[in-house]
Design an enzyme around this catalytic site. Structure first.
Site, PDB file in Angstrom:
ATOM      1  N   TYR A 181      47.111   6.129  33.484  1.00  0.00           N
ATOM      2  CA  TYR A 181      47.990   7.117  32.858  1.00  0.00           C
ATOM      3  C   TYR A 181      49.459   6.749  33.037  1.00  0.00           C
ATOM      4  O   TYR A 181      50.335   7.572  32.839  1.00  0.00           O
ATOM      5  CB  TYR A 181      47.743   8.515  33.444  1.00  0.00           C
ATOM      6  CG  TYR A 181      46.351   9.058  33.223  1.00  0.00           C
ATOM      7  CD1 TYR A 181      45.288   8.234  32.865  1.00  0.00           C
ATOM      8  CD2 TYR A 181      46.083  10.405  33.372  1.00  0.00           C
ATOM      9  CE1 TYR A 181      44.013   8.731  32.677  1.00  0.00           C
ATOM     10  CE2 TYR A 181      44.804  10.920  33.176  1.00  0.00           C
ATOM     11  CZ  TYR A 181      43.776  10.078  32.834  1.00  0.00           C
ATOM     12  OH  TYR A 181      42.519  10.581  32.643  1.00  0.00           O
ATOM     13  N   LYS A 229      36.294   1.663  42.053  1.00  0.00           N
ATOM     14  CA  LYS A 229      35.346   0.706  41.470  1.00  0.00           C
ATOM     15  C   LYS A 229      35.860  -0.673  41.888  1.00  0.00           C
ATOM     16  O   LYS A 229      36.070  -1.569  41.054  1.00  0.00           O
ATOM     17  CB  LYS A 229      35.338   0.883  39.935  1.00  0.00           C
ATOM     18  CG  LYS A 229      34.287   0.080  39.225  1.00  0.00           C
ATOM     19  CD  LYS A 229      32.893   0.648  39.313  1.00  0.00           C
ATOM     20  CE  LYS A 229      31.889  -0.287  38.683  1.00  0.00           C
ATOM     21  NZ  LYS A 229      30.509   0.232  38.740  1.00  0.00           N
ATOM     22  N   ASP A 234      30.941   5.443  39.461  1.00  0.00           N
ATOM     23  CA  ASP A 234      29.698   5.718  38.725  1.00  0.00           C
ATOM     24  C   ASP A 234      28.643   6.344  39.628  1.00  0.00           C
ATOM     25  O   ASP A 234      28.063   7.391  39.315  1.00  0.00           O
ATOM     26  CB  ASP A 234      29.174   4.444  38.038  1.00  0.00           C
ATOM     27  CG  ASP A 234      29.180   3.227  38.936  1.00  0.00           C
ATOM     28  OD1 ASP A 234      29.805   3.279  40.012  1.00  0.00           O
ATOM     29  OD2 ASP A 234      28.551   2.213  38.581  1.00  0.00           O
ATOM     30  N   ASP A 262      40.478  12.488  37.536  1.00  0.00           N
ATOM     31  CA  ASP A 262      40.403  13.382  36.382  1.00  0.00           C
ATOM     32  C   ASP A 262      38.940  13.687  36.067  1.00  0.00           C
ATOM     33  O   ASP A 262      38.536  14.848  35.892  1.00  0.00           O
ATOM     34  CB  ASP A 262      41.075  12.668  35.195  1.00  0.00           C
ATOM     35  CG  ASP A 262      41.471  13.614  34.089  1.00  0.00           C
ATOM     36  OD1 ASP A 262      41.251  14.822  34.237  1.00  0.00           O
ATOM     37  OD2 ASP A 262      42.014  13.134  33.076  1.00  0.00           O
TER      38      ASP A 262
END
Ligand code: NAI
Ligand code: MG
Length: 372
Positions: free
Chosen positions: A141, A211, A244, A268
């Site tokens: 972002y 990740k 995930d 988010d």
């Protein structure tokens, strides 16, 4: 002179309705505050070509905190069509005022508590009490984006990055780049805030969501920073999970988690997942916190299809007001407001449509206020 100056930013759609509900409970609590209305949102984009006018920025510089409803956003082309005729086609670019506010005031913490209040028919499981710390200024972002991709950038990337040489025959207007930018400073301050919160409120564990095995540079830096910060908090366990896998584990066993911290995008996603487990958009409250200003809001948007009907659930906004009271140091009023809200949820006599009832927005606020 009132003790607090609070900016009051209804925005668009249901934003004004849920803030009206929050005002009812704050007034019942006799918070010694002056509420100053500020202009923000789609209406001002259409009229003035700016969804976050300079006068609202000045207002935010003069207050301790703000309550924000919601704003409508639309894609660039649709945004241009909605402008007043004299402003159309002038090259004005719509940017989300809430994203600008977070960056301009460096509101680097997005704090989202998720509690399953007993008796809420929408609870996914009972006994959930999670606190999400989402980094609020960087990551995907950061706003560093290219579409089309300029030749200087693609040439540099082809030179510097081997996997990228594959792109050399693709014209710049046939692909786009959004940069994920994480700094050590940005990572450290959000992770430290999460640990400090855990220490202050006697929480046991902080889970870092990432990740890092695939997105090695940015998420690697985030995870590495977390390991460094954790050394200053030996009494709190550091845990980490891939984004995930995290979505799966959170659904399977939300009770295994306590405080969560994540870069912007993963934060988010995870915060919406957490909000859904405790009742959905009508219950998701959020604080955007910086060194000088904090802005409190429901996580939902302007829900245009319900605008003007006074039927949406104001609890998310009322819990955001509770967070504001905590942040201002009004602990007793915050506790009172949370207890009153929890009591109304448990008793189940007043329920908005999302909870399976037919009570209106302001009836819910009045029911909570009656217990204060
Ligand atoms: P939304 O959150 O406004 O509404 C989606 C649906 O969720 C609603 O139609 C309604 O069914 C439900 N809902 C939302 N708030 C509720 C409440 N308080 N009580 C009960 N049900 C509630 O999301 P949507 O429709 O995707 O976006 C509408 C506009 O809001 C868009 O222009 C979007 O860009 C903007 N938006 C603004 C945000 C903000 O101001 N922070 C956040 C999210 C979306
Ligand atoms: Mg919102």
């Amino acid at each position: 002179m009132p003790k607090y100056k609070i900016a009051w930013l209804p925005g668009d759609g249901i934003g004004g309705e849920v803030l009206e509900a929050a005002k009812i409970v704050l007034e019942k609590l006799s918070l010694d505050a002056e509420y100053i209305r500020g202009d923000i949102g789609w209406e001002f984009w259409c009229k003035e070509g700016d969804a976050f006018p300079p006068r609202t920025i000045d207002l935010l510089k003069s207050v301790q905190a703000a309550m924000f409803g919601a704003v409508t956003s639309k894609p660039v082309k649709a945004a241009d069509l909605d402008l007043a005729p004299k402003l159309r086609g002038t090259g004005l670019v719509y940017r989300s005022p809430i994203v600008r506010m977070r960056q301009l005031f460096d509101l680097y913490i997005c704090l989202r508590p998720c509690v399953s209040y007993p008796g809420n028919p929408l609870n996914y499981k009972e006994g959930i009490d999670l606190v999400m710390f989402r980094e609020n200024t960087e990551d995907l972002y950061s706003g560093v984006e290219f579409n089309p991709v300029p030749a200087e950038l693609s040439n540099t990337l082809i030179t510097l990055s081997k996997p990228f040489s594959y792109f050399k025959d693709i014209p710049g207007d046939q692909y786009a780049i959004s940069c994920k930018v994480n700094t050590r400073k940005g990572s450290e301050r959000i992770i430290r805030s999460a640990f400090e919160f855990a220490r202050k409120f006697h929480r046991k564990k902080v889970t870092v969501v990432h990740k890092a095995n695939v997105v090695r540079a940015t998420d690697g830096l985030f995870l590495e920073t977390a390991k460094e910060v954790a050394r200053d908090f030996p009494e709190i366990a550091l845990d980490d999970a891939n984004i995930d896998a995290m979505t799966m584990w959170l659904l399977k066993n939300p009770h295994n988690y306590d405080v969560l911290v994540a870069p912007n995008l993963y934060g988010d996603i995870i915060s919406d997942l957490c909000a859904q487990m405790v009742g959905g958009l009508g219950f998701g409250c959020s604080a955007n916190i910086g060194e000088k200003l904090a802005v409190f809001e429901p996580t939902h948007g302007s829900a245009p299809k319900y605008a003007g009907q006074y039927k949406v659930n104001p609890i998310a906004t009322i819990l955001a007001a509770k967070m504001m009271l905590d942040w201002l140091g009004e602990k007793q009023k915050a506790q009172q407001l949370e207890k009153a809200t929890a009591d109304v949820i448990r008793e189940g006599r007043v329920r908005t449509y999302d909870m399976g009832g037919s009570s209106k927005t302001l009836e819910m606020a009045e029911a909570i206020a009656a217990k204060l």
